[in-house]
Design an enzyme around this catalytic site. Structure first.
Site, PDB file in Angstrom:
ATOM      1  NE  ARG A  59      -3.644   0.016   2.552  1.00 16.66           N
ATOM      2  CZ  ARG A  59      -4.161   0.252   3.658  1.00 16.66           C
ATOM      3  NH1 ARG A  59      -4.251  -0.561   4.688  1.00 16.66           N
ATOM      4  NH2 ARG A  59      -4.778   1.603   3.842  1.00 16.66           N
ATOM      5  CG  ASN A  95      -8.551   8.413   3.623  1.00 15.88           C
ATOM      6  OD1 ASN A  95      -9.387   7.479   4.225  1.00 15.88           O
ATOM      7  ND2 ASN A  95      -9.029   9.200   2.862  1.00 15.88           N
ATOM      8  CG  HIS A 112      -8.751   5.397  11.128  1.00 17.54           C
ATOM      9  ND1 HIS A 112      -9.597   5.052  10.450  1.00 17.54           N
ATOM     10  CD2 HIS A 112      -9.083   5.338  12.576  1.00 17.54           C
ATOM     11  CE1 HIS A 112     -10.501   4.928  10.987  1.00 17.54           C
ATOM     12  NE2 HIS A 112     -10.505   5.292  12.379  1.00 17.54           N
ATOM     13  CB  CYS A 123      12.749   2.124  21.867  1.00 19.04           C
ATOM     14  SG  CYS A 123      12.604   2.972  20.386  1.00 19.04           S
ATOM     15  CB  CYS A 142      16.064   1.522  20.678  1.00 20.94           C
ATOM     16  SG  CYS A 142      14.885   0.319  19.905  1.00 20.94           S
ATOM     17  CB  ALA A 223     -14.782  12.618  -4.115  1.00 21.93           C
TER      18      ALA A 223
HETATM   19  C1  BV8 Z   1     -11.865   1.265  18.594  1.00 24.54           C
HETATM   20  C2  BV8 Z   1      -6.230   0.706   9.536  1.00 24.54           C
HETATM   21  C3  BV8 Z   1     -11.841   1.001  21.181  1.00 24.54           C
HETATM   22  C4  BV8 Z   1      -5.265   1.579   8.820  1.00 24.54           C
HETATM   23  C5  BV8 Z   1      -8.795   0.690   9.941  1.00 24.54           C
HETATM   24  C6  BV8 Z   1     -18.612   1.262  18.313  1.00 24.54           C
HETATM   25  C7  BV8 Z   1     -17.564   2.010  18.945  1.00 24.54           C
HETATM   26  C8  BV8 Z   1     -16.529   1.928  19.051  1.00 24.54           C
HETATM   27  C9  BV8 Z   1     -15.896   0.951  18.428  1.00 24.54           C
HETATM   28  C10 BV8 Z   1     -16.509  -0.133  17.779  1.00 24.54           C
HETATM   29  C11 BV8 Z   1     -17.840   0.246  17.664  1.00 24.54           C
HETATM   30  N1  BV8 Z   1     -18.424  -1.171  17.108  1.00 24.54           N
HETATM   31  C12 BV8 Z   1     -17.460  -1.853  16.569  1.00 24.54           C
HETATM   32  C13 BV8 Z   1     -16.012  -1.241  16.981  1.00 24.54           C
HETATM   33  C14 BV8 Z   1     -14.877  -1.901  16.853  1.00 24.54           C
HETATM   34  C15 BV8 Z   1     -14.434  -1.393  15.211  1.00 24.54           C
HETATM   35  C16 BV8 Z   1     -15.321  -0.977  14.261  1.00 24.54           C
HETATM   36  O1  BV8 Z   1     -15.662  -0.017  14.190  1.00 24.54           O
HETATM   37  N2  BV8 Z   1     -15.642  -2.229  13.530  1.00 24.54           N
HETATM   38  C17 BV8 Z   1     -16.666  -1.978  12.657  1.00 24.54           C
HETATM   39  C18 BV8 Z   1     -16.248  -2.574  11.381  1.00 24.54           C
HETATM   40  C19 BV8 Z   1     -18.042  -2.359  12.967  1.00 24.54           C
HETATM   41  N3  BV8 Z   1     -13.530  -0.177  15.546  1.00 24.54           N
HETATM   42  C20 BV8 Z   1     -12.180  -0.146  16.053  1.00 24.54           C
HETATM   43  O2  BV8 Z   1     -11.762  -0.899  16.260  1.00 24.54           O
HETATM   44  C21 BV8 Z   1     -11.642   1.556  16.306  1.00 24.54           C
HETATM   45  N4  BV8 Z   1     -11.077   1.326  17.594  1.00 24.54           N
HETATM   46  O3  BV8 Z   1     -12.785   1.408  18.657  1.00 24.54           O
HETATM   47  O4  BV8 Z   1     -11.076   1.241  19.730  1.00 24.54           O
HETATM   48  C22 BV8 Z   1     -10.713   1.457  22.062  1.00 24.54           C
HETATM   49  C23 BV8 Z   1     -11.305   1.842  23.266  1.00 24.54           C
HETATM   50  C24 BV8 Z   1     -10.511   1.781  24.227  1.00 24.54           C
HETATM   51  C25 BV8 Z   1      -9.162   1.393  24.244  1.00 24.54           C
HETATM   52  C26 BV8 Z   1      -8.836   0.932  23.223  1.00 24.54           C
HETATM   53  C27 BV8 Z   1      -9.367   0.620  22.018  1.00 24.54           C
HETATM   54  C28 BV8 Z   1     -10.460   1.569  15.316  1.00 24.54           C
HETATM   55  C29 BV8 Z   1     -11.016   1.669  13.929  1.00 24.54           C
HETATM   56  C30 BV8 Z   1      -9.942   2.018  12.740  1.00 24.54           C
HETATM   57  C31 BV8 Z   1      -9.424   0.612  12.253  1.00 24.54           C
HETATM   58  N5  BV8 Z   1      -8.485   0.838  11.115  1.00 24.54           N
HETATM   59  N6  BV8 Z   1      -7.699   0.737   9.077  1.00 24.54           N
HETATM   60  C32 BV8 Z   1      -5.329   1.213   7.297  1.00 24.54           C
HETATM   61  O5  BV8 Z   1      -5.301   0.129   7.382  1.00 24.54           O
HETATM   62  O6  BV8 Z   1      -6.021   2.141   6.406  1.00 24.54           O
HETATM   63  S1  BV8 Z   1     -10.272   0.733   9.317  1.00 24.54           S
HETATM   64  C33 BV8 Z   1     -10.416   1.221   7.632  1.00 24.54           C
HETATM   65  O7  BV8 Z   1     -11.823   1.554   7.545  1.00 24.54           O
HETATM   66  C34 BV8 Z   1      -9.757   2.288   7.414  1.00 24.54           C
HETATM   67  O8  BV8 Z   1      -8.972   3.004   8.218  1.00 24.54           O
HETATM   68  C35 BV8 Z   1     -10.908   3.170   6.602  1.00 24.54           C
HETATM   69  O9  BV8 Z   1     -10.416   4.577   6.652  1.00 24.54           O
HETATM   70  C36 BV8 Z   1     -11.870   2.926   7.568  1.00 24.54           C
HETATM   71  C37 BV8 Z   1     -13.270   3.414   7.416  1.00 24.54           C
HETATM   72  O10 BV8 Z   1     -13.609   2.905   5.891  1.00 24.54           O
HETATM   73  P1  BV8 Z   1     -13.905   3.821   4.692  1.00 24.54           P
HETATM   74  O11 BV8 Z   1     -12.852   5.219   4.701  1.00 24.54           O
HETATM   75  O12 BV8 Z   1     -15.426   4.459   5.076  1.00 24.54           O
HETATM   76  O13 BV8 Z   1     -13.841   3.193   3.678  1.00 24.54           O
HETATM   77  P2  BV8 Z   1     -15.125   2.210   3.040  1.00 24.54           P
HETATM   78  O14 BV8 Z   1     -14.300   1.343   1.858  1.00 24.54           O
HETATM   79  O15 BV8 Z   1     -15.816   1.476   4.164  1.00 24.54           O
HETATM   80  O16 BV8 Z   1     -15.958   3.265   2.259  1.00 24.54           O
HETATM   81  C38 BV8 Z   1     -15.598   4.033   0.957  1.00 24.54           C
HETATM   82  C39 BV8 Z   1     -16.797   4.938   0.745  1.00 24.54           C
HETATM   83  O17 BV8 Z   1     -16.714   5.859  -0.231  1.00 24.54           O
HETATM   84  C40 BV8 Z   1     -18.184   4.172   0.413  1.00 24.54           C
HETATM   85  O18 BV8 Z   1     -19.166   4.889   0.859  1.00 24.54           O
HETATM   86  C41 BV8 Z   1     -17.952   4.443  -1.124  1.00 24.54           C
HETATM   87  O19 BV8 Z   1     -19.430   4.479  -1.797  1.00 24.54           O
HETATM   88  C42 BV8 Z   1     -17.473   5.736  -1.287  1.00 24.54           C
HETATM   89  N7  BV8 Z   1     -16.747   5.896  -2.717  1.00 24.54           N
HETATM   90  C43 BV8 Z   1     -16.175   5.090  -3.458  1.00 24.54           C
HETATM   91  N8  BV8 Z   1     -15.624   5.746  -4.519  1.00 24.54           N
HETATM   92  C44 BV8 Z   1     -15.939   6.904  -4.462  1.00 24.54           C
HETATM   93  C45 BV8 Z   1     -16.590   7.074  -3.203  1.00 24.54           C
HETATM   94  N9  BV8 Z   1     -17.114   8.390  -2.703  1.00 24.54           N
HETATM   95  C46 BV8 Z   1     -16.834   9.447  -3.491  1.00 24.54           C
HETATM   96  N10 BV8 Z   1     -15.993   9.324  -4.882  1.00 24.54           N
HETATM   97  C47 BV8 Z   1     -15.677   8.268  -5.179  1.00 24.54           C
HETATM   98  N11 BV8 Z   1     -14.828   8.102  -6.308  1.00 24.54           N
END
Ligand code: BV8
Length: 239
Positions: A59, A95, A112, A123, A142, A223
């Site tokens: 990536r 992102n 993120h 470290c 380190c 977009a």
């Molecule tokens: C946490 C890593 C707690 C980096 C990613 C309720 C509350 C809190 C947490 C949770 C909850 N329920 C569940 C959870 C856990 C979890 C979660 O949300 N799970 C989901 C799947 C149900 N959340 C977590 O684990 C988060 N941490 O809550 O910690 C905590 C509390 C105390 C102590 C410790 C911890 C962490 C979440 C981050 C995970 N990391 N990625 C990387 O590799 O990139 S997630 C991943 O999804 C990416 O980061 C990405 O950015 C993110 C969101 O996705 P989108 O950006 O929306 O992308 P997606 O493909 O889904 O959608 C794209 C959209 O674009 C579509 O709608 C499409 O139509 C549109 N599109 C496409 N082309 C175009 C367009 N629009 C315009 N123009 C175009 N051309």
């Protein structure tokens, strides 16, 4: 001229799709081809670090060959317009790419983390990292072998700068969501918080998102055309 004193913008993978970086949950998206449990969790990294590093190396290589698109450029233009008038713009992105920065947006909040940043879990060193990350690659601070990871937030890890994000949302008079499916929390919950605060909410996305019903206004389409059109109308005072 924009009539908003503080615009809060949340972006997701959709804003970078037309720059050639994959989205996650669209048809053929990253998580339909790869396992997020294996590649975007601390447990997956512990089980097989090199597999995770290889995923992020690929990536990172894609990102270095990519360029910002007109949507990124339009948001940078809007930030300059707000600042010129003594108004604010907060840009929070899910992102891990640097396309907002390369387009000229200042002060991007990467909740993120960042693909071009590394973190030594031995470290605690964190810093810029733009080359492949081999397992066993020595930490610049380190020198410890095999403890480097990308400085990105995996599932189950706390997103960055959540306090700052909450403070800025409370100050906003417009909430804008661009290019996100609204399926990952806590980012997906921001629109509900904006609604609770009585802040007008607009979604700009290719299609209605999972929480699209929470928005007052929507602009559906790519977009790279929808965002510049919206920014032009906002600056002209006709939006
Ligand atoms: C946490 C890593 C707690 C980096 C990613 C309720 C509350 C809190 C947490 C949770 C909850 N329920 C569940 C959870 C856990 C979890 C979660 O949300 N799970 C989901 C799947 C149900 N959340 C977590 O684990 C988060 N941490 O809550 O910690 C905590 C509390 C105390 C102590 C410790 C911890 C962490 C979440 C981050 C995970 N990391 N990625 C990387 O590799 O990139 S997630 C991943 O999804 C990416 O980061 C990405 O950015 C993110 C969101 O996705 P989108 O950006 O929306 O992308 P997606 O493909 O889904 O959608 C794209 C959209 O674009 C579509 O709608 C499409 O139509 C549109 N599109 C496409 N082309 C175009 C367009 N629009 C315009 N123009 C175009 N051309």
């Amino acid at each position: 001229m924009s009539r908003f004193a503080h615009i809060f913008i949340l972006t997701g993978a959709g804003i970078s799709a037309e720059s050639g970086l994959g989205t996650f949950r669209d048809t053929g998206g990253v998580w339909s081809r790869f396992s997020w449990e294996e590649l975007a969790t601390p447990q997956g990294y512990a089980r097989n670090p090199q597999r995770v590093l290889d995923f992020y190396n690929a990536r990172r290589t894609n990102l270095l060959a990519a360029s910002p698109n007109p949507a990124h450029t339009a948001l940078a233009r809007l930030a300059a317009h707000q600042a010129a008038g003594g108004r604010q713009l907060t840009l929070v992105t899910q992102n891990v790419d640097d396309l907002h920065e390369r387009a000229g947006s200042p002060d991007v909040i990467h909740m993120h983390g960042e693909l071009l940043a590394g973190w030594c879990v031995s470290c605690g060193w964190r810093g810029h990292w733009a080359q492949d990350m081999p397992k066993g690659g020595g930490c610049p601070a380190c020198g410890d072998d095999g403890q480097l990871r990308p400085d990105v937030v995996w599932f189950g890890e706390m997103p960055y700068q959540m306090d700052l994000i909450g403070e800025r949302l409370m100050l906003a008079d417009l909430f804008v969501s661009i290019g996100t499916s609204g399926s990952v929390y806590p980012a997906a919950g921001f629109v509900d918080e904006a609604r609770r605060l009585g802040i007008p909410r607009v979604e700009i996305n290719l299609e209605p998102s999972d929480n699209g019903w929470m928005f007052d206004r929507t602009h559906h389409g790519p977009a790279s055309t929808e965002v510049p059109g919206w920014v032009d109308a906002l600056i002209a005072g006709s939006w």
